[in-house]
Design a protein around this motif. Structure first.
Motif, short mmCIF file in Angstrom:
data_model
loop_
_atom_site.label_atom_id
_atom_site.label_comp_id
_atom_site.label_asym_id
_atom_site.label_seq_id
_atom_site.Cartn_x
_atom_site.Cartn_y
_atom_site.Cartn_z
N MET A 3 -23.67 22.58 -2.43
CA MET A 3 -22.61 21.89 -3.16
C MET A 3 -21.89 20.94 -2.22
N THR A 4 -21.91 19.66 -2.54
CA THR A 4 -21.25 18.64 -1.73
C THR A 4 -20.22 17.91 -2.58
N GLU A 5 -19.53 16.94 -1.98
CA GLU A 5 -18.55 16.16 -2.72
C GLU A 5 -19.22 15.32 -3.80
N ARG A 6 -20.48 15.02 -3.63
CA ARG A 6 -21.23 14.22 -4.59
C ARG A 6 -22.15 15.08 -5.45
N THR A 59 -22.57 20.35 -13.74
CA THR A 59 -22.74 19.32 -12.71
C THR A 59 -24.20 19.01 -12.46
N ARG A 62 -16.82 11.16 -10.40
CA ARG A 62 -16.61 11.95 -9.18
C ARG A 62 -17.92 12.20 -8.46
N LEU A 63 -19.00 12.35 -9.23
CA LEU A 63 -20.31 12.61 -8.64
C LEU A 63 -20.99 11.34 -8.15
N LYS A 84 -27.03 19.08 -4.05
CA LYS A 84 -28.17 18.47 -3.36
C LYS A 84 -29.17 19.57 -3.01
N SER A 117 -21.10 27.33 0.08
CA SER A 117 -21.48 26.03 -0.49
C SER A 117 -22.90 26.04 -1.03
N ARG A 148 -16.09 13.32 -14.61
CA ARG A 148 -16.94 14.10 -13.70
C ARG A 148 -18.10 13.25 -13.18
#
Length: 458
Positions: free
Chosen positions: A267-270, A104, A138-139, A273, A245, A135
Protein backbone atom coordinates in the motif's frame (compact mmCIF):
# COMPACT_ATOMS: atom_id res chain seq x y z
CA UNK A 1 -54.33 -0.98 7.54
CA UNK A 2 -53.47 -4.64 7.96
CA UNK A 3 -50.29 -5.16 9.89
CA UNK A 4 -47.44 -6.73 7.91
CA UNK A 5 -46.69 -10.26 8.99
CA UNK A 6 -43.23 -10.93 10.31
CA UNK A 7 -41.01 -13.97 10.23
CA UNK A 8 -37.60 -14.84 11.62
CA UNK A 9 -34.79 -15.71 9.19
CA UNK A 10 -31.56 -17.51 10.10
CA UNK A 11 -28.35 -15.64 9.26
CA UNK A 12 -26.44 -18.90 8.79
CA UNK A 13 -28.64 -21.07 6.54
CA UNK A 14 -31.43 -18.73 5.41
CA UNK A 15 -34.15 -20.89 6.99
CA UNK A 16 -37.26 -19.18 8.35
CA UNK A 17 -39.46 -19.62 11.40
CA UNK A 18 -42.82 -18.01 12.26
CA UNK A 19 -41.60 -17.19 15.78
CA UNK A 20 -38.32 -16.42 17.48
CA UNK A 21 -36.34 -19.39 18.75
CA UNK A 22 -32.99 -19.52 20.49
CA UNK A 23 -31.80 -22.27 18.15
CA UNK A 24 -32.46 -22.42 14.41
CA UNK A 25 -34.61 -25.51 13.70
CA UNK A 26 -32.90 -25.99 10.31
CA UNK A 27 -29.15 -25.80 11.04
CA UNK A 28 -29.15 -25.84 14.90
CA UNK A 29 -27.15 -22.60 15.11
CA UNK A 30 -27.75 -20.51 18.23
CA UNK A 31 -28.96 -16.87 18.29
CA UNK A 32 -29.08 -16.48 14.50
CA UNK A 33 -32.79 -15.75 13.93
CA UNK A 34 -33.48 -12.13 12.95
CA UNK A 35 -36.93 -10.60 12.52
CA UNK A 36 -37.94 -9.52 9.02
CA UNK A 37 -41.11 -8.80 7.06
CA UNK A 38 -42.64 -11.97 5.59
CA UNK A 39 -42.82 -12.19 1.81
CA UNK A 40 -46.21 -12.01 0.15
CA UNK A 41 -47.83 -15.39 -0.43
CA UNK A 42 -49.01 -14.34 -3.90
CA UNK A 43 -46.67 -15.76 -6.56
CA UNK A 44 -44.54 -13.14 -8.27
CA UNK A 45 -44.96 -13.42 -12.03
CA UNK A 46 -41.77 -14.12 -13.99
CA UNK A 47 -39.67 -13.58 -10.87
CA UNK A 48 -37.25 -16.35 -11.82
CA UNK A 49 -37.82 -16.30 -15.58
CA UNK A 50 -34.38 -14.86 -16.29
CA UNK A 51 -32.74 -17.53 -14.16
CA UNK A 52 -34.31 -20.51 -15.93
CA UNK A 53 -33.16 -20.63 -19.55
CA UNK A 54 -34.34 -23.46 -21.76
CA UNK A 55 -31.62 -25.78 -23.08
CA UNK A 56 -31.33 -29.06 -24.92
CA UNK A 57 -29.58 -32.18 -23.71
CA UNK A 58 -26.28 -32.71 -25.56
CA UNK A 59 -23.24 -34.90 -25.08
CA UNK A 60 -19.87 -33.51 -24.03
CA UNK A 61 -18.32 -34.56 -27.35
CA UNK A 62 -20.86 -32.48 -29.30
CA UNK A 63 -20.30 -29.28 -27.32
CA UNK A 64 -17.99 -26.84 -29.10
CA UNK A 65 -15.73 -25.59 -26.32
CA UNK A 66 -12.50 -23.61 -26.54
CA UNK A 67 -10.07 -22.34 -23.94
CA UNK A 68 -11.35 -19.29 -22.11
CA UNK A 69 -9.92 -15.97 -23.21
CA UNK A 70 -8.39 -13.88 -20.46
CA UNK A 71 -8.03 -10.13 -20.30
CA UNK A 72 -5.04 -8.92 -18.23
CA UNK A 73 -5.98 -6.36 -15.59
CA UNK A 74 -2.66 -4.51 -15.76
CA UNK A 75 -1.68 -5.78 -12.30
CA UNK A 76 0.48 -8.92 -12.47
CA UNK A 77 -0.24 -9.98 -8.89
CA UNK A 78 -4.01 -9.74 -9.40
CA UNK A 79 -3.72 -11.63 -12.69
CA UNK A 80 -1.77 -14.39 -10.93
CA UNK A 81 -4.57 -14.90 -8.39
CA UNK A 82 -7.28 -14.82 -11.06
CA UNK A 83 -5.42 -17.45 -13.11
CA UNK A 84 -4.13 -15.11 -15.82
CA UNK A 85 -6.74 -12.36 -16.04
CA UNK A 86 -10.44 -11.58 -16.23
CA UNK A 87 -12.57 -14.21 -17.99
CA UNK A 88 -15.49 -13.19 -20.20
CA UNK A 89 -18.74 -13.82 -18.33
CA UNK A 90 -16.91 -14.77 -15.14
CA UNK A 91 -18.15 -13.69 -11.71
CA UNK A 92 -15.59 -12.87 -9.02
CA UNK A 93 -16.39 -12.35 -5.34
CA UNK A 94 -13.77 -10.46 -3.32
CA UNK A 95 -14.05 -9.97 0.45
CA UNK A 96 -11.91 -8.37 3.12
CA UNK A 97 -11.87 -6.20 6.21
CA UNK A 98 -13.11 -2.59 5.95
CA UNK A 99 -10.46 -0.20 4.68
CA UNK A 100 -8.04 -2.92 3.54
CA UNK A 101 -8.04 -1.72 -0.08
CA UNK A 102 -10.70 -3.66 -2.01
CA UNK A 103 -12.28 -0.64 -3.68
CA UNK A 104 -8.87 0.95 -4.28
CA UNK A 105 -7.47 -2.07 -6.09
CA UNK A 106 -10.60 -2.57 -8.20
CA UNK A 107 -10.68 1.10 -9.21
CA UNK A 108 -7.03 0.85 -10.27
CA UNK A 109 -7.75 -2.34 -12.23
CA UNK A 110 -10.76 -0.78 -13.99
CA UNK A 111 -8.67 2.25 -14.95
CA UNK A 112 -5.96 0.02 -16.43
CA UNK A 113 -8.56 -2.01 -18.35
CA UNK A 114 -10.23 1.15 -19.63
CA UNK A 115 -6.92 2.56 -20.85
CA UNK A 116 -6.33 -0.75 -22.65
CA UNK A 117 -9.54 -0.23 -24.62
CA UNK A 118 -12.02 -2.21 -22.49
CA UNK A 119 -15.45 -0.80 -21.61
CA UNK A 120 -15.79 -0.65 -17.82
CA UNK A 121 -18.49 0.21 -15.28
CA UNK A 122 -18.11 0.88 -11.55
CA UNK A 123 -21.39 0.53 -9.62
CA UNK A 124 -21.09 1.98 -6.13
CA UNK A 125 -23.71 1.56 -3.44
CA UNK A 126 -21.60 2.76 -0.52
CA UNK A 127 -20.21 6.02 -1.93
CA UNK A 128 -21.37 8.82 -4.15
CA UNK A 129 -19.89 9.43 -7.58
CA UNK A 130 -18.00 12.45 -6.20
CA UNK A 131 -16.32 10.31 -3.53
CA UNK A 132 -15.19 7.79 -6.14
CA UNK A 133 -13.84 10.63 -8.29
CA UNK A 134 -11.92 12.08 -5.33
CA UNK A 135 -10.38 8.66 -4.61
CA UNK A 136 -9.33 8.28 -8.24
CA UNK A 137 -7.54 11.63 -8.10
CA UNK A 138 -5.79 10.68 -4.86
CA UNK A 139 -4.56 7.54 -6.62
CA UNK A 140 -3.16 9.60 -9.49
CA UNK A 141 -5.73 8.34 -12.02
CA UNK A 142 -6.16 11.74 -13.66
CA UNK A 143 -8.46 11.87 -16.66
CA UNK A 144 -9.87 8.41 -15.98
CA UNK A 145 -12.73 7.46 -18.31
CA UNK A 146 -14.19 4.72 -16.06
CA UNK A 147 -17.99 4.95 -16.05
CA UNK A 148 -19.52 5.28 -12.57
CA UNK A 149 -23.08 4.52 -11.46
CA UNK A 150 -24.26 5.27 -7.91
CA UNK A 151 -27.21 2.89 -7.55
CA UNK A 152 -28.40 0.11 -5.22
CA UNK A 153 -31.61 -1.06 -6.93
CA UNK A 154 -31.00 -4.35 -8.74
CA UNK A 155 -33.45 -3.75 -11.58
CA UNK A 156 -31.83 -0.40 -12.49
CA UNK A 157 -28.35 -1.95 -12.32
CA UNK A 158 -29.40 -4.80 -14.64
CA UNK A 159 -30.98 -2.30 -17.05
CA UNK A 160 -27.76 -0.26 -17.10
CA UNK A 161 -25.66 -3.35 -17.72
CA UNK A 162 -27.93 -4.30 -20.59
CA UNK A 163 -27.76 -0.79 -22.07
CA UNK A 164 -24.04 -0.01 -21.58
CA UNK A 165 -22.76 -3.57 -22.25
CA UNK A 166 -19.43 -3.16 -20.40
CA UNK A 167 -16.70 -5.78 -20.66
CA UNK A 168 -16.03 -5.60 -16.89
CA UNK A 169 -18.35 -4.30 -14.17
CA UNK A 170 -17.72 -3.92 -10.43
CA UNK A 171 -20.59 -4.04 -7.90
CA UNK A 172 -19.42 -2.39 -4.67
CA UNK A 173 -20.90 -3.97 -2.65
CA UNK A 174 -23.39 -6.84 -3.01
CA UNK A 175 -24.70 -6.22 0.54
CA UNK A 176 -26.03 -2.79 -0.47
CA UNK A 177 -28.03 -4.01 -3.49
CA UNK A 178 -31.74 -4.77 -3.13
CA UNK A 179 -34.48 -6.07 -5.41
CA UNK A 180 -38.02 -4.66 -5.53
CA UNK A 181 -39.32 -8.22 -5.71
CA UNK A 182 -38.46 -8.67 -2.02
CA UNK A 183 -39.58 -6.63 0.96
CA UNK A 184 -36.59 -7.42 3.19
CA UNK A 185 -33.86 -4.86 3.76
CA UNK A 186 -30.61 -4.68 1.75
CA UNK A 187 -27.98 -7.02 3.18
CA UNK A 188 -30.47 -9.63 4.35
CA UNK A 189 -29.96 -13.28 3.45
CA UNK A 190 -32.78 -13.29 0.90
CA UNK A 191 -31.67 -10.04 -0.80
CA UNK A 192 -28.01 -11.05 -1.08
CA UNK A 193 -28.90 -14.48 -2.44
CA UNK A 194 -31.38 -13.26 -5.05
CA UNK A 195 -29.35 -10.22 -6.21
CA UNK A 196 -26.23 -12.34 -6.63
CA UNK A 197 -28.21 -14.94 -8.60
CA UNK A 198 -29.59 -12.35 -11.02
CA UNK A 199 -26.21 -10.66 -11.49
CA UNK A 200 -24.55 -14.03 -12.10
CA UNK A 201 -27.14 -14.95 -14.72
CA UNK A 202 -26.72 -11.53 -16.37
CA UNK A 203 -22.95 -12.09 -16.57
CA UNK A 204 -23.35 -15.52 -18.18
CA UNK A 205 -25.99 -14.29 -20.66
CA UNK A 206 -24.23 -11.09 -21.76
CA UNK A 207 -20.54 -12.04 -21.43
CA UNK A 208 -19.85 -9.16 -19.03
CA UNK A 209 -17.34 -10.06 -16.33
CA UNK A 210 -18.74 -8.98 -12.96
CA UNK A 211 -16.75 -8.44 -9.75
CA UNK A 212 -18.81 -8.46 -6.54
CA UNK A 213 -17.37 -6.85 -3.41
CA UNK A 214 -18.53 -8.62 -0.25
CA UNK A 215 -18.50 -7.65 3.40
CA UNK A 216 -16.92 -9.95 6.00
CA UNK A 217 -18.02 -10.89 9.50
CA UNK A 218 -15.96 -10.23 12.63
CA UNK A 219 -14.55 -13.76 12.26
CA UNK A 220 -13.25 -12.85 8.79
CA UNK A 221 -15.68 -15.00 6.74
CA UNK A 222 -17.76 -13.56 3.94
CA UNK A 223 -21.05 -12.20 5.24
CA UNK A 224 -24.34 -13.52 3.93
CA UNK A 225 -25.44 -17.02 2.94
CA UNK A 226 -22.77 -19.60 2.10
CA UNK A 227 -24.56 -20.22 -1.20
CA UNK A 228 -23.11 -16.88 -2.35
CA UNK A 229 -19.66 -18.48 -2.64
CA UNK A 230 -21.10 -21.45 -4.55
CA UNK A 231 -22.80 -19.26 -7.17
CA UNK A 232 -19.70 -17.34 -8.28
CA UNK A 233 -16.73 -18.60 -10.30
CA UNK A 234 -13.92 -17.16 -8.18
CA UNK A 235 -13.69 -16.26 -4.49
CA UNK A 236 -10.85 -14.01 -3.34
CA UNK A 237 -9.98 -12.97 0.20
CA UNK A 238 -8.13 -9.73 0.88
CA UNK A 239 -5.87 -10.21 3.91
CA UNK A 240 -3.42 -8.02 5.75
CA UNK A 241 -2.59 -6.28 8.98
CA UNK A 242 -3.79 -2.69 9.19
CA UNK A 243 -0.47 -1.83 10.87
CA UNK A 244 1.50 -3.19 7.89
CA UNK A 245 1.79 -1.76 4.39
CA UNK A 246 1.56 -5.20 2.78
CA UNK A 247 -1.64 -6.87 1.60
CA UNK A 248 -2.29 -10.42 0.42
CA UNK A 249 -5.03 -11.60 -1.95
CA UNK A 250 -5.72 -15.32 -1.66
CA UNK A 251 -7.84 -17.38 -4.07
CA UNK A 252 -10.12 -19.76 -2.15
CA UNK A 253 -12.10 -20.93 -5.17
CA UNK A 254 -11.31 -20.53 -8.87
CA UNK A 255 -13.06 -22.31 -11.74
CA UNK A 256 -10.56 -20.85 -14.21
CA UNK A 257 -7.28 -21.31 -12.35
CA UNK A 258 -5.43 -22.76 -9.38
CA UNK A 259 -6.72 -22.25 -5.84
CA UNK A 260 -4.60 -21.05 -2.91
CA UNK A 261 -2.67 -18.71 -5.20
CA UNK A 262 -1.68 -15.46 -3.51
CA UNK A 263 -0.90 -12.00 -4.77
CA UNK A 264 1.23 -9.65 -2.69
CA UNK A 265 0.69 -5.89 -2.75
CA UNK A 266 2.25 -2.92 -1.00
CA UNK A 267 0.00 0.00 0.00
CA UNK A 268 1.53 3.29 -1.15
CA UNK A 269 0.31 6.88 -1.46
CA UNK A 270 -0.65 6.07 -5.05
CA UNK A 271 -2.64 2.94 -4.19
CA UNK A 272 -1.66 -0.71 -4.25
CA UNK A 273 1.47 -1.81 -6.09
CA UNK A 274 2.38 -5.43 -6.81
CA UNK A 275 5.41 -6.92 -5.05
CA UNK A 276 7.48 -8.91 -7.54
CA UNK A 277 9.69 -10.62 -4.93
CA UNK A 278 7.51 -11.41 -1.90
CA UNK A 279 10.21 -13.57 -0.30
CA UNK A 280 11.98 -10.37 0.76
CA UNK A 281 8.99 -9.47 2.95
CA UNK A 282 9.07 -12.69 4.95
CA UNK A 283 12.84 -12.74 5.60
CA UNK A 284 14.36 -10.75 8.46
CA UNK A 285 17.49 -8.83 7.69
CA UNK A 286 20.20 -10.22 9.99
CA UNK A 287 23.77 -9.06 9.46
CA UNK A 288 24.93 -12.32 11.05
CA UNK A 289 23.08 -15.61 11.74
CA UNK A 290 21.18 -15.63 15.05
CA UNK A 291 20.07 -18.60 17.18
CA UNK A 292 16.49 -19.75 16.72
CA UNK A 293 16.14 -18.72 13.08
CA UNK A 294 15.66 -21.08 10.12
CA UNK A 295 14.48 -20.26 6.60
CA UNK A 296 12.08 -22.59 4.76
CA UNK A 297 10.49 -22.61 1.31
CA UNK A 298 6.70 -22.79 1.36
CA UNK A 299 4.31 -23.12 -1.56
CA UNK A 300 1.44 -20.69 -1.99
CA UNK A 301 -0.47 -22.10 -4.95
CA UNK A 302 2.14 -22.38 -7.70
CA UNK A 303 4.52 -19.83 -6.16
CA UNK A 304 7.45 -20.93 -3.95
CA UNK A 305 8.20 -18.37 -1.23
CA UNK A 306 10.95 -18.18 1.34
CA UNK A 307 9.73 -17.60 4.88
CA UNK A 308 11.79 -17.26 8.03
CA UNK A 309 10.72 -19.38 11.01
CA UNK A 310 11.81 -17.96 14.37
CA UNK A 311 11.76 -19.90 17.62
CA UNK A 312 12.47 -18.81 21.19
CA UNK A 313 13.01 -21.41 23.90
CA UNK A 314 13.15 -20.02 27.44
CA UNK A 315 12.99 -21.52 30.90
CA UNK A 316 9.38 -21.95 31.96
CA UNK A 317 7.50 -22.75 35.13
CA UNK A 318 5.64 -25.87 36.20
CA UNK A 319 3.29 -25.54 33.18
CA UNK A 320 5.39 -24.35 30.21
CA UNK A 321 3.71 -22.40 27.43
CA UNK A 322 3.46 -23.43 23.78
CA UNK A 323 2.65 -20.48 21.52
CA UNK A 324 2.78 -20.27 17.73
CA UNK A 325 1.95 -17.40 15.37
CA UNK A 326 1.32 -18.32 11.75
CA UNK A 327 1.56 -22.07 12.47
CA UNK A 328 -0.79 -24.65 13.95
CA UNK A 329 -0.38 -24.82 17.75
CA UNK A 330 -1.39 -28.47 17.96
CA UNK A 331 1.20 -29.39 15.37
CA UNK A 332 3.85 -27.56 17.41
CA UNK A 333 3.04 -29.73 20.43
CA UNK A 334 3.33 -32.84 18.26
CA UNK A 335 6.72 -31.77 16.85
CA UNK A 336 8.07 -31.16 20.37
CA UNK A 337 7.07 -34.70 21.33
CA UNK A 338 8.78 -36.14 18.23
CA UNK A 339 11.86 -34.02 18.94
CA UNK A 340 12.09 -35.47 22.44
CA UNK A 341 11.36 -39.08 21.53
CA UNK A 342 13.43 -39.47 18.34
CA UNK A 343 16.14 -36.79 18.59
CA UNK A 344 16.76 -36.64 22.35
CA UNK A 345 16.00 -32.90 22.58
CA UNK A 346 13.83 -32.25 25.65
CA UNK A 347 11.77 -29.05 26.06
CA UNK A 348 9.41 -30.32 28.75
CA UNK A 349 10.32 -27.57 31.22
CA UNK A 350 10.80 -24.82 28.63
CA UNK A 351 8.51 -22.16 27.17
CA UNK A 352 8.48 -22.51 23.37
CA UNK A 353 7.42 -19.65 21.09
CA UNK A 354 7.39 -20.04 17.29
CA UNK A 355 6.67 -17.29 14.77
CA UNK A 356 6.46 -17.07 10.97
CA UNK A 357 7.98 -13.69 10.03
CA UNK A 358 5.88 -11.18 8.10
CA UNK A 359 2.43 -12.30 9.25
CA UNK A 360 2.18 -15.14 6.72
CA UNK A 361 0.16 -18.23 7.68
CA UNK A 362 1.76 -21.60 6.92
CA UNK A 363 -0.64 -24.53 6.79
CA UNK A 364 1.44 -27.14 4.95
CA UNK A 365 3.44 -29.76 6.92
CA UNK A 366 6.61 -29.03 4.91
CA UNK A 367 7.48 -26.49 7.63
CA UNK A 368 8.04 -29.26 10.23
CA UNK A 369 11.79 -29.68 9.70
CA UNK A 370 12.49 -25.94 9.75
CA UNK A 371 10.45 -25.51 12.96
CA UNK A 372 12.35 -28.31 14.73
CA UNK A 373 15.75 -27.00 13.61
CA UNK A 374 14.85 -23.47 14.78
CA UNK A 375 13.73 -24.81 18.19
CA UNK A 376 16.95 -26.80 18.61
CA UNK A 377 19.06 -23.82 17.53
CA UNK A 378 17.38 -21.58 20.12
CA UNK A 379 17.65 -24.21 22.87
CA UNK A 380 21.39 -24.69 22.31
CA UNK A 381 22.07 -21.00 21.63
CA UNK A 382 23.92 -21.81 18.38
CA UNK A 383 22.85 -20.26 15.07
CA UNK A 384 22.48 -22.25 11.89
CA UNK A 385 25.04 -21.46 9.16
CA UNK A 386 24.58 -18.47 6.88
CA UNK A 387 22.57 -19.17 3.75
CA UNK A 388 20.85 -22.20 5.31
CA UNK A 389 17.37 -23.47 4.38
CA UNK A 390 15.38 -26.57 5.29
CA UNK A 391 11.98 -28.07 4.50
CA UNK A 392 10.28 -31.43 4.92
CA UNK A 393 7.40 -33.11 6.73
CA UNK A 394 8.22 -35.01 9.95
CA UNK A 395 6.13 -38.04 10.97
CA UNK A 396 5.38 -39.38 14.44
CA UNK A 397 7.92 -42.17 13.90
CA UNK A 398 10.67 -39.61 13.35
CA UNK A 399 10.89 -40.06 9.58
CA UNK A 400 11.38 -37.07 7.26
CA UNK A 401 8.93 -37.25 4.38
CA UNK A 402 9.30 -35.51 1.02
CA UNK A 403 7.57 -32.21 0.27
CA UNK A 404 5.67 -31.73 -3.01
CA UNK A 405 7.55 -29.92 -5.80
CA UNK A 406 10.83 -29.97 -3.93
CA UNK A 407 12.89 -29.08 -7.02
CA UNK A 408 11.03 -25.81 -7.49
CA UNK A 409 11.55 -24.94 -3.83
CA UNK A 410 15.30 -25.54 -4.12
CA UNK A 411 15.55 -23.54 -7.34
CA UNK A 412 13.84 -20.56 -5.69
CA UNK A 413 16.29 -20.73 -2.76
CA UNK A 414 19.31 -21.06 -5.08
CA UNK A 415 18.10 -18.07 -7.10
CA UNK A 416 18.07 -15.96 -3.92
CA UNK A 417 21.63 -16.98 -2.98
CA UNK A 418 21.11 -19.70 -0.34
CA UNK A 419 24.04 -22.12 -0.28
CA UNK A 420 23.19 -24.91 2.21
CA UNK A 421 19.98 -26.96 2.26
CA UNK A 422 18.72 -29.87 4.37
CA UNK A 423 15.85 -31.65 2.64
CA UNK A 424 14.25 -35.13 2.56
CA UNK A 425 16.26 -37.61 0.51
CA UNK A 426 13.42 -37.98 -1.97
CA UNK A 427 13.72 -34.25 -2.78
CA UNK A 428 17.43 -34.38 -3.63
CA UNK A 429 18.11 -32.82 -7.06
CA UNK A 430 19.46 -34.87 -9.91
CA UNK A 431 23.20 -34.98 -10.40
CA UNK A 432 24.80 -32.50 -12.83
CA UNK A 433 21.82 -30.15 -12.54
CA UNK A 434 23.36 -26.72 -13.18
CA UNK A 435 20.42 -24.93 -11.58
CA UNK A 436 21.87 -25.83 -8.15
CA UNK A 437 25.48 -24.78 -8.80
CA UNK A 438 26.86 -23.15 -5.65
CA UNK A 439 24.33 -24.88 -3.37
CA UNK A 440 25.16 -27.87 -1.18
CA UNK A 441 22.06 -30.03 -0.67
CA UNK A 442 21.99 -32.66 2.11
CA UNK A 443 19.34 -35.37 2.14
CA UNK A 444 18.07 -36.93 5.38
CA UNK A 445 15.74 -39.82 6.20
CA UNK A 446 15.14 -39.25 9.91
CA UNK A 447 14.96 -36.33 12.29
CA UNK A 448 17.97 -37.45 14.34
CA UNK A 449 20.08 -37.40 11.14
CA UNK A 450 18.92 -33.83 10.46
CA UNK A 451 19.86 -32.75 13.99
CA UNK A 452 23.34 -34.32 13.76
CA UNK A 453 23.86 -32.70 10.36
CA UNK A 454 22.79 -29.29 11.66
CA UNK A 455 25.21 -29.59 14.61
CA UNK A 456 28.11 -30.49 12.30
CA UNK A 457 27.33 -27.60 9.95
CA UNK A 458 27.05 -25.10 12.80
Amino acid sequence: MAKDKTQYTCNECGGSSPKWLGKCPHCNAWNTLIESVAESTAPAKNRFASLAKTAEVTTLADIDATDVQRTPTGHDELDRVLGGGIVEGGVVLIGGDPGIGKSTLLLQALDSLQRAGQKTLYVTGEESGAQVALRSRRLGLDGSQVSVLAEIQLEKILATLDHVRPAIAVIDSIQTVYSEQLTSAPGSVAQVRECAAHLTRAAKASGTAIVLVGHVTKEGALAGPRVLEHMVDTVLYFEGDTHSSFRLIRAIKNRFGAVNEIGVFAMTERGLKGVSNPSAIFLSQHSEPVPGSCVMVTLEGTRPMLVEIQALVDSGGPSPRRLSVGLDRDRLAMLLAVLHRHAGVACMDQDVFVNAVGGVRISEPAADLAVMLAITSSLRGKPLPKGFIAFGEVGLAGEVRPAPRGQERLKEAAKLGFSVAVVPKANLPKKNDKAFDGMTVHGVDRIDEAMELARSLA
